[in-house]
Design an enzyme around this catalytic site. Structure first.
Site, PDB file in Angstrom:
ATOM      1  N   ASN A   1       0.950  -0.975  -0.096  1.00 46.64           N
ATOM      2  CA  ASN A   1      -0.371  -0.109   0.295  1.00 46.64           C
ATOM      3  C   ASN A   1       0.906   1.110  -0.181  1.00 46.64           C
ATOM      4  O   ASN A   1       1.518   1.857   1.235  1.00 46.64           O
ATOM      5  CB  ASN A   1      -0.639   0.303   1.331  1.00 46.64           C
ATOM      6  CG  ASN A   1      -2.094   1.148   1.415  1.00 46.64           C
ATOM      7  OD1 ASN A   1      -1.567   2.063  -0.040  1.00 46.64           O
ATOM      8  ND2 ASN A   1      -2.128   1.679   2.886  1.00 46.64           N
ATOM      9  N   TRP A   2       0.837   2.002  -1.488  1.00 47.31           N
ATOM     10  CA  TRP A   2       1.889   2.974  -1.196  1.00 47.31           C
ATOM     11  C   TRP A   2       1.338   4.097  -0.680  1.00 47.31           C
ATOM     12  O   TRP A   2       1.772   4.880  -0.688  1.00 47.31           O
ATOM     13  CB  TRP A   2       2.009   3.099  -2.806  1.00 47.31           C
ATOM     14  CG  TRP A   2       3.296   2.369  -3.006  1.00 47.31           C
ATOM     15  CD1 TRP A   2       3.829   1.472  -2.910  1.00 47.31           C
ATOM     16  CD2 TRP A   2       3.837   2.816  -4.528  1.00 47.31           C
ATOM     17  NE1 TRP A   2       5.385   0.980  -3.732  1.00 47.31           N
ATOM     18  CE2 TRP A   2       5.319   1.855  -5.168  1.00 47.31           C
ATOM     19  CE3 TRP A   2       3.602   3.779  -5.641  1.00 47.31           C
ATOM     20  CZ2 TRP A   2       5.764   1.466  -5.756  1.00 47.31           C
ATOM     21  CZ3 TRP A   2       4.700   3.490  -6.746  1.00 47.31           C
ATOM     22  CH2 TRP A   2       5.159   2.314  -6.236  1.00 47.31           C
ATOM     23  N   LYS A   3       0.392   4.328  -0.380  1.00 54.07           N
ATOM     24  CA  LYS A   3      -0.430   4.940   0.428  1.00 54.07           C
ATOM     25  C   LYS A   3      -0.409   7.024  -0.179  1.00 54.07           C
ATOM     26  O   LYS A   3      -0.624   6.640  -1.041  1.00 54.07           O
ATOM     27  CB  LYS A   3       0.345   5.221   1.916  1.00 54.07           C
ATOM     28  CG  LYS A   3       0.283   4.054   2.588  1.00 54.07           C
ATOM     29  CD  LYS A   3      -0.196   4.309   3.784  1.00 54.07           C
ATOM     30  CE  LYS A   3      -0.606   3.076   4.955  1.00 54.07           C
ATOM     31  NZ  LYS A   3       0.030   3.113   6.399  1.00 54.07           N
TER      32      LYS A   3
ATOM     33  N   HIS B   1      -9.414   1.388   5.328  1.00 55.99           N
ATOM     34  CA  HIS B   1      -8.058   1.546   6.211  1.00 55.99           C
ATOM     35  C   HIS B   1      -8.486   2.637   6.966  1.00 55.99           C
ATOM     36  O   HIS B   1      -9.311   3.479   6.966  1.00 55.99           O
ATOM     37  CB  HIS B   1      -6.708   1.906   5.089  1.00 55.99           C
ATOM     38  CG  HIS B   1      -5.896   2.046   5.772  1.00 55.99           C
ATOM     39  ND1 HIS B   1      -5.048   3.033   6.663  1.00 55.99           N
ATOM     40  CD2 HIS B   1      -4.369   0.917   5.014  1.00 55.99           C
ATOM     41  CE1 HIS B   1      -3.685   3.034   7.033  1.00 55.99           C
ATOM     42  NE2 HIS B   1      -3.602   1.283   6.070  1.00 55.99           N
TER      43      HIS B   1
ATOM     44  N   GLU C   1      -6.464   5.417   8.520  1.00 56.23           N
ATOM     45  CA  GLU C   1      -7.049   5.981   7.785  1.00 56.23           C
ATOM     46  C   GLU C   1      -7.760   7.024   7.186  1.00 56.23           C
ATOM     47  O   GLU C   1      -7.953   8.492   7.191  1.00 56.23           O
ATOM     48  CB  GLU C   1      -5.577   6.137   6.570  1.00 56.23           C
ATOM     49  CG  GLU C   1      -3.934   5.975   7.985  1.00 56.23           C
ATOM     50  CD  GLU C   1      -2.699   5.252   7.765  1.00 56.23           C
ATOM     51  OE1 GLU C   1      -2.640   5.186   5.906  1.00 56.23           O
ATOM     52  OE2 GLU C   1      -1.933   4.608   7.548  1.00 56.23           O
TER      53      GLU C   1
ATOM     54  N   GLU D   1      -4.968  -5.099  10.876  1.00 60.35           N
ATOM     55  CA  GLU D   1      -3.865  -3.798  10.916  1.00 60.35           C
ATOM     56  C   GLU D   1      -4.209  -2.861  12.115  1.00 60.35           C
ATOM     57  O   GLU D   1      -5.183  -1.596  12.601  1.00 60.35           O
ATOM     58  CB  GLU D   1      -4.138  -2.315   9.616  1.00 60.35           C
ATOM     59  CG  GLU D   1      -3.855  -3.255   8.703  1.00 60.35           C
ATOM     60  CD  GLU D   1      -3.361  -2.565   7.425  1.00 60.35           C
ATOM     61  OE1 GLU D   1      -2.072  -2.938   6.875  1.00 60.35           O
ATOM     62  OE2 GLU D   1      -3.926  -0.986   7.554  1.00 60.35           O
TER      63      GLU D   1
ATOM     64  N   GLY E   1       2.984   2.569  10.893  1.00 63.33           N
ATOM     65  CA  GLY E   1       3.783   3.104  10.685  1.00 63.33           C
ATOM     66  C   GLY E   1       4.818   3.721  12.037  1.00 63.33           C
ATOM     67  O   GLY E   1       5.410   4.692  12.047  1.00 63.33           O
TER      68      GLY E   1
ATOM     69  N   SER F   1       4.059  -2.237  10.226  1.00 60.18           N
ATOM     70  CA  SER F   1       5.388  -2.214  10.343  1.00 60.18           C
ATOM     71  C   SER F   1       5.190  -3.951   9.755  1.00 60.18           C
ATOM     72  O   SER F   1       6.771  -3.984  11.110  1.00 60.18           O
ATOM     73  CB  SER F   1       5.659  -1.845  11.950  1.00 60.18           C
ATOM     74  OG  SER F   1       5.404  -0.582  11.918  1.00 60.18           O
TER      75      SER F   1
ATOM     76  N   GLY G   1       2.933  -1.157   4.044  1.00 62.97           N
ATOM     77  CA  GLY G   1       2.957   0.422   3.640  1.00 62.97           C
ATOM     78  C   GLY G   1       4.280   0.513   3.344  1.00 62.97           C
ATOM     79  O   GLY G   1       4.876   0.789   2.716  1.00 62.97           O
ATOM     80  N   GLY G   2       5.054   1.198   4.966  1.00 60.98           N
ATOM     81  CA  GLY G   2       6.343   2.080   4.378  1.00 60.98           C
ATOM     82  C   GLY G   2       6.895   1.227   3.328  1.00 60.98           C
ATOM     83  O   GLY G   2       8.408   1.805   2.576  1.00 60.98           O
TER      84      GLY G   2
HETATM   85  P1  13P Z   1       2.940  -0.133   7.698  1.00 60.92           P
HETATM   86  O1  13P Z   1       3.700  -1.058   7.090  1.00 60.92           O
HETATM   87  O2  13P Z   1       4.629   1.268   7.560  1.00 60.92           O
HETATM   88  O3  13P Z   1       3.272   0.248   9.273  1.00 60.92           O
HETATM   89  O4  13P Z   1       2.118   0.454   7.254  1.00 60.92           O
HETATM   90  C1  13P Z   1       0.983  -1.123   7.376  1.00 60.92           C
HETATM   91  C2  13P Z   1      -0.350  -0.822   5.648  1.00 60.92           C
HETATM   92  O5  13P Z   1      -1.069   0.852   7.095  1.00 60.92           O
HETATM   93  C3  13P Z   1      -0.564  -0.943   4.930  1.00 60.92           C
HETATM   94  O6  13P Z   1      -2.066  -0.360   5.237  1.00 60.92           O
END
Ligand code: 13P
Length: 251
Positions: free
Chosen positions: A11-13, A98, A100, A168, A174, A213, A234-235
């Site tokens: 997920n590149w957000k 998600h 967020e 999640e 993050g 993470s 994510g990251g």
């Molecule tokens: P991180 O891997 O950056 O913690 O993010 C997880 C995430 O929200 C994937 O959707």
């Protein structure tokens, strides 16, 4: 019964410009060369890159998804993107609910459910996200919170084949923090039981991803937990080396 084929989705957000296509090409080539082993690999870039990324991944085993969709097929919804548009752009997955988006855009379980329904109707597979906050975890409410989110965000009429659930924990996203393997096992078993109750035998095949993470260093431990059928990353999905370090657990 055999476990479902794992899925490692990135997920590149709100990250990624045209210049990021180099990382995408590196991931595509690594997946093509067998770097994800028996797992399926998918990337969910921002809307602006979905078509370009899908074109670059065409003919390769790398699947493409998006990070959200509107519940309606079309109409007067300025700035929104429908599931049908995503399908038209080459996506096969879409993340819905998600944390967020639940936090930034006030998305309720009912909205998430409507979005997932739209995604499935358009022929996409919905990756529906659930997870508790730190306070809910500390207060001993994590299992109940996730139960409520599952009941509210999933329709018993959804075809199980077009459904993925991602657990999640909000506090792990993050932050570099992750739940213990025992806590992940407890939550994933809980989600599995709910899915089996809702979808019967088909609930066994619904992939339950862990997200929050996930890094190459902790991927083997987290992916080794029972009922963990892959990761939502994510990251670490922004760099081909890190993403493949996670997907490579399935080699
Ligand atoms: P991180 O891997 O950056 O913690 O993010 C997880 C995430 O929200 C994937 O959707």
């Amino acid at each position: 019964m055999a476990a479902p084929r794992p899925l490692v989705a990135g997920n590149w957000k709100m990250n990624g410009l045209k210049a990021s296509l180099g990382e995408l090409e590196a991931i595509r080539d690594a997946v093509k060369a067998g770097g994800a082993g028996r797992a399926e690999a998918a990337l969910c870039p921002p809307f602006t890159l979905v078509a370009a990324v899908a074109a670059a991944a065409e003919g390769s085993p790398l699947a493409i998804g998006a990070q959200d969709c509107h519940a309606k097929v079309s109409g007067a919804h300025t700035g929104d993107i429908s599931a049908q548009m995503l399908k038209d752009s080459g996506a096969t997955y879409v993340i819905t609910g998600h944390s967020e988006r639940r936090a930034d855009h006030g998305e309720t379980d009912a909205i998430v459910r409507a979005k997932a329904a739209a995604a499935i109707k358009a022929g996409l597979t919905a990756i529906v996200c659930v997870g508790e906050t730190k306070d809910e975890r500390v207060g001993g409410k994590a299992l109940d919170v996730v139960s409520g989110q599952i009941e509210g965000s999933l329709d018993p009429d959804f075809p199980a084949t077009n459904l993925v659930v991602a657990y999640e924990p909000v506090w792990a996203i993050g932050t570099g923090l992750t739940p213990t393997a025992a806590d992940v096992a407890e939550m994933h078993a809980h989600i599995r039981a709910k899915l089996e109750k809702t979808y019967g035998r088909k609930g066994v095949d619904i992939r339950i991803l862990y997200g929050g993470s996930v890094k190459p260093e902790n991927a083997a431990e987290l992916m080794g937990v029972k009922n963990v059928d892959g990761a939502l990353v994510g990251g670490a999905s922004l760099k081909a080396k890190d993403f493949m370090g996670i997907a490579g657990v399935y080699k």
